[in-house]
Write a protein that holds these residues in place. Structure first.
Motif, short mmCIF file in Angstrom:
data_model
loop_
_atom_site.label_atom_id
_atom_site.label_comp_id
_atom_site.label_asym_id
_atom_site.label_seq_id
_atom_site.Cartn_x
_atom_site.Cartn_y
_atom_site.Cartn_z
N MET A 1 -9.81 51.99 -7.66
CA MET A 1 -11.18 52.18 -6.98
C MET A 1 -12.21 51.37 -7.88
SD MET A 1 -11.39 56.30 -6.26
CE MET A 1 -10.71 56.78 -7.93
N THR A 2 -12.75 50.47 -7.46
CA THR A 2 -13.82 49.65 -7.92
C THR A 2 -15.20 49.84 -7.07
OG1 THR A 2 -11.90 48.14 -8.37
CG2 THR A 2 -14.08 47.25 -8.47
N TYR A 3 -16.22 49.77 -8.21
CA TYR A 3 -17.64 49.92 -7.65
C TYR A 3 -18.39 48.76 -8.54
CZ TYR A 3 -15.88 54.50 -5.70
OH TYR A 3 -15.23 55.35 -4.99
N ASP A 4 -19.55 48.60 -7.75
CA ASP A 4 -20.53 47.97 -8.39
C ASP A 4 -21.39 48.70 -9.63
OD1 ASP A 4 -20.41 45.29 -6.63
OD2 ASP A 4 -21.08 46.65 -5.22
N VAL A 5 -21.75 49.81 -9.32
CA VAL A 5 -22.34 50.77 -10.08
C VAL A 5 -21.89 52.14 -10.29
CG1 VAL A 5 -24.72 51.90 -10.88
CG2 VAL A 5 -24.52 49.36 -9.68
N ILE A 6 -21.36 52.47 -11.44
CA ILE A 6 -20.90 53.70 -11.38
C ILE A 6 -22.08 54.52 -12.53
CG2 ILE A 6 -19.13 55.30 -12.75
CD1 ILE A 6 -17.10 53.08 -12.33
N ILE A 7 -22.31 55.84 -11.90
CA ILE A 7 -23.42 56.69 -12.50
C ILE A 7 -22.71 57.90 -13.04
CG2 ILE A 7 -25.70 57.61 -12.35
CD1 ILE A 7 -26.30 55.79 -10.11
N VAL A 8 -22.75 58.15 -14.37
CA VAL A 8 -22.22 59.29 -15.12
C VAL A 8 -23.18 60.27 -15.12
CG1 VAL A 8 -20.47 60.26 -16.99
CG2 VAL A 8 -20.47 57.96 -16.11
N GLY A 9 -23.27 61.60 -14.19
CA GLY A 9 -23.81 62.47 -14.42
C GLY A 9 -25.08 62.51 -13.11
N ALA A 10 -25.30 63.70 -12.46
CA ALA A 10 -26.19 63.62 -11.26
C ALA A 10 -27.28 64.39 -11.78
CB ALA A 10 -25.54 64.24 -10.11
#
Length: 466
Positions: free
Chosen positions: A1-10
């Motif tokens: 799985m590849t993303y441009d932006v990974i955000i840890v925590g909502a």
């Protein structure tokens, strides 16, 4: 799985990063990884049980979409002077601009249009005069009060908006580690909390850590493991004070929330009020290892006979000590030990008389505790002498501003400790010394509270589209 932006925590910082990216019509593939549940599935059993049942694997008040913000009193501080040290990094003019922009987003999703603390200037002048007499500084800070129940509705609408826009949110996933090679972030290692299967490596060009106060200790461990530049920050040790509404009536009506700062003798440490809740309820939050921390809520419609607020004593440690988060936890553990795992409550007058408080004495008082399962006891046996002295001297000064505040029946609950004390070294783009790794919000040590964390998120989203 590849993303441009990974955000840890909502939490607010992570949410508003994604929200700004969507508003700027980005084509980036965005993933938010959240340890807790979606906001519509977050429920505290204490509403029915009346006692904390210590939910596993995490407390629903502190964990899930919007973080602790969904179950806080939902106050947006509309002044750059409140909410941490982000203005030191970006400048006050830019901070004011983005506070206004972010406030408009909250209004767009249904926030109350009323702003507290901007009317009745003569009454405010009188409160300021008394504050000066007491040696305290009154901070001008307009407040937009969402209310605990309304905050949940607003964040639910934001959650739907993000999902409808194609933002992927992985709930019940724990980020166990950061994937870093050659001083460049490559992604994260995550595991599902539902089935605890093998860890997954999720790749991302940019990784945004917005882990909130709940994740401050985890982030500290990541900093040590991966040589992310950081330094020991401030730790706030304090109590939550509860008085009758009649005592706080004038301040509540004029300011809604009085933000006061003092430097009481003999130590001259910074002591401040925080999170004032007129007609509110004292609450409990649970952190790792069932650490019980006191907080306060204020609803739009449901009201109590009391007002509660935090009094926090700030402490900065010098070398060789560099573990302020652990220090705060040890203080909290000691208070919890005396309360047999529960929040401890003590009357102000009993502290001055050098005795513990008993349940029978609480039942005879004018101030009836709004946290019914708090255990009467002795806070002074657990909170260190220096912060306790600061708190007591500050309460005495507060009595000049608010006559009756230092009544012997005034209740003090503990522990109230803020776990945002590890401060990450970041540049003006919020990037760490690890290329592609950014840190935001309360876990970064740069913000405190909903508005400034949200502002930092908006700015992060803006920077990623430039």
């Amino acid at each position: 799985m590849t993303y441009d932006v990974i955000i840890v925590g909502a939490g607010p910082a992570g949410i508003f990063t994604a929200l700004e990216l969507v508003k700027k019509e980005t084509k980036k593939k965005i993933l938010i990884i959240e340890k807790g549940r979606s906001i519509d599935k977050r429920h505290c059993p204490k509403e029915h049980t009346k006692n904390c049942v210590y939910c596993k694997p995490y407390c629903h008040i502190t964990t899930g979409f919007s973080g602790a913000g969904a179950f806080s009193d939902g106050k947006l501080s509309l002044s750059y002077e409140v909410g941490g040290e982000l203005p030191d990094l970006i400048g006050t003019t830019l901070a004011e601009e983005f506070i206004s922009y972010t406030d408009d987003i909250y209004l767009e999703f249904g926030a109350d249009t009323k702003i507290e603390g901007i009317e009745n200037s003569e009454a405010i002048k009188e409160i300021r005069r008394k504050s000066i007499e007491a040696g305290l500084k009154l901070v001008d800070c307009p407040i937009r009060h969402l209310g605990t129940e309304k905050a949940q509705e607003i964040y639910y609408e934001i959650q739907k908006y993000l999902l409808d826009a194609g933002v992927e949110i992985s709930f019940n996933y724990l980020v166990k580690d950061l994937f870093i090679e050659d001083d460049t972030v490559k992604g994260v290692q995550a595991v599902s909390l539902k089935d605890q299967k093998e860890e997954q490596r999720i790749l991302g060009e940019k990784v945004i850590v917005a882990a909130g106060r709940k994740g401050a200790d985890w982030l500290k461990n990541m900093c040590t493991k991966h040589h992310i530049d950081h330094r020991a920050g401030t730790v706030d040790i304090g109590v939550r004070v509860e008085v009758r509404n009649e005592v706080m009536e004038r301040v509540n009506n004029v300011l809604y929330e009085s933000k006061l700062i003092g430097y009481p003798v003999p130590f001259r440490d910074k002591v401040r009020t925080f999170c004032q809740n007129p007609g509110g309820f004292v609450s409990q939050e649970n952190y790792d290892d069932d650490l019980a921390i006191v907080n306060g809520h204020s609803y739009k419609d449901k009201k109590s006979d009391n007002t509660n607020l935090a009094i926090l004593s700030s402490h900065n440690f010098l070398e060789p000590f560099n573990q302020p988060i652990q220090y705060g936890k040890k203080v909290s553990e000691l208070v919890n030990m005396l309360g047999n795992g529960s929040i401890l409550v003590q009357r102000y007058g009993d502290i001055l008389e050098g005795k513990r408080t008993w349940e029978k004495e609480l039942s005879q008082s004018n101030v009836s505790p709004t946290l019914p399962d708090a255990v009467a006891g002795d806070l002074t046996s657990a909170i260190p002498y220096r912060p306790m002295s600061n708190i007591l001297n500050f309460i005495e000064a507060m009595n000049t501003v608010v006559p009756g505040f230092a009544s012997r029946e005034t209740l003090l609950y503990g522990p109230e400790v803020k776990f945002y004390s590890n401060k990450i070294n970041i540049n003006e783009d919020f990037e760490t010394n690890i290329k592609g790794l950014y840190c935001l919000g309360d876990s970064s040590g740069w913000t405190r509270g909903l508005m400034m964390a949200s502002v930092m998120g908006v700015m992060m989203g803006r920077k990623l589209t430039e």
